[in-house]
Design a protein around this motif. Structure first.
Motif, short mmCIF file in Angstrom:
data_model
loop_
_atom_site.label_atom_id
_atom_site.label_comp_id
_atom_site.label_asym_id
_atom_site.label_seq_id
_atom_site.Cartn_x
_atom_site.Cartn_y
_atom_site.Cartn_z
N UNK A 169 0.82 -1.21 0.00
CA UNK A 169 0.00 0.00 0.00
C UNK A 169 0.85 1.27 0.00
N UNK A 170 2.15 1.09 -0.09
CA UNK A 170 3.06 2.24 -0.07
C UNK A 170 3.12 2.87 -1.45
N UNK A 171 3.29 4.21 -1.48
CA UNK A 171 3.38 4.91 -2.76
C UNK A 171 4.68 4.57 -3.50
N UNK A 172 5.67 4.08 -2.78
CA UNK A 172 6.93 3.66 -3.40
C UNK A 172 7.00 2.15 -3.57
N UNK A 173 5.83 1.51 -3.72
CA UNK A 173 5.81 0.05 -3.80
C UNK A 173 6.59 -0.45 -5.02
N UNK A 174 6.50 0.24 -6.15
CA UNK A 174 7.21 -0.20 -7.36
C UNK A 174 8.71 -0.21 -7.13
N UNK A 175 9.21 0.84 -6.44
CA UNK A 175 10.64 0.89 -6.16
C UNK A 175 11.04 -0.17 -5.14
N UNK A 176 10.21 -0.34 -4.10
CA UNK A 176 10.53 -1.29 -3.03
C UNK A 176 10.48 -2.73 -3.52
N UNK A 177 9.71 -3.01 -4.54
CA UNK A 177 9.58 -4.39 -5.04
C UNK A 177 10.57 -4.68 -6.17
N UNK A 178 11.39 -3.71 -6.54
CA UNK A 178 12.37 -3.94 -7.61
C UNK A 178 13.49 -4.84 -7.10
#
Length: 294
Positions: free
Chosen positions: A247-256
């Motif tokens: 649910x984080x706004x930086x989810x795409x970066x955190x999941x890289x």
């Protein structure tokens, strides 16, 4: 150069000979004539060697000789404490305090995935593959002041350092780099200027496979479902609520995450980075695609 003094100086310079090896001489008093030993009244008698003994006669025993008694290197038994010391892998320590310091200064961007390229460019660590360095180890010093949310990749990490990263909503991964891949990762521009395709990263040796397949170490070869279970267990152990990164706004970066054979974020093996034209060349041949595939 104006004035009578300047004109006289120029005339003197024109009259003096040019400096060459033929007219170079040492400054007066800088050289002292060496005293010749063993030449009668010019240094005879003991010749500076002293009075009798091995020092005068020049028959000193070999190095390690102790006058006939059992020498140290034979009297003391050998133990294997340092066996294989020249082949041990070394990991440069990186504390959470130093990482927070680099982020506060703006040297490291926390909104982008962090690996050795960003850490070495920020002068946070110095890694020397030729001196058996295999990356960095994240240590827990400064865990009480670390507050950044990051997606970081290191080679080793302590349990408390992992807990601190995940408590703030971040993600940490431990991954292995062979010496060649490590050299490319810490000096990417030097490699790109060669015009060579990015190689595949080698898999870890047999003695490190267990470490990087362990979910507790957040190994890059571990099962993702077991990693999530290990995250929850660590949160229970240290008594904090695990943030939901989906649910984080930086989810795409955190999941890289990188592929096990990938060296750079966003650059696949086999690609060529053309620094002059600022272009990326990708292979199209089926055999090359098959070779560079994971």
């Amino acid at each position: 150069m104006s004035g009578p003094g300047g004109s006289r100086a120029l005339e003197l310079l024109r009259a003096l000979p040019k400096v060459s090896l033929a007219n170079l001489r040492p400054s007066p008093g800088s050289k002292k004539k060496e005293k010749r030993r063993g030449r009668g009244r010019y240094g005879g008698r003991k010749c500076g060697r002293g009075h009798k003994g091995e020092r005068q006669r020049g028959n000193r025993p070999r190095l390690g000789f102790e006058g006939g008694q059992t020498p140290f290197y034979l009297a003391i038994p050998k133990y294997g404490f340092n066996e294989g010391h020249s082949f041990r892998r070394q990991y440069q320590p990186l504390s959470l305090q130093k990482l927070q310091y680099l982020i506060d200064l703006g040297r490291v961007d926390p909104t982008q995935p962090i690996d050795l390229t960003q850490l070495t460019n920020a002068r946070g660590v110095t890694v020397q593959p030729l001196k058996r360095d295999y990356g960095v180890q994240l240590v827990e010093e400064g865990a009480d002041i670390f507050s950044a949310k990051v997606n970081i990749e290191v080679q080793r990490a302590s349990e408390l350092a992992i807990a601190t990263i995940e408590k703030n909503g971040g993600v940490i991964t431990t991954s292995f780099y062979d010496p060649r891949s490590l050299e490319i990762l810490i000096k990417p521009v030097v490699f790109f200027l060669r015009g060579q395709p990015i190689p595949k990263r080698m898999l870890p040796p047999e003695d490190l496979v267990r470490y990087y397949m362990d979910a507790n170490n957040r190994g890059y070869l571990a099962d993702p479902s077991k990693v999530e279970e290990a995250r929850l267990e660590l949160a229970k152990k240290y008594g904090y609520s695990l943030p939901d990164i989906t649910k984080d706004e930086l989810f795409k970066m955190l999941s890289t995450r990188k592929d096990p054979r990938q060296i750079f974020f966003g650059l696949a093996p086999g690609w060529i980075v053309n620094m002059a034209d600022k272009k990326i060349l990708k292979p199209t041949d089926e055999r090359l695609l098959k070779y560079y595939s994971s």
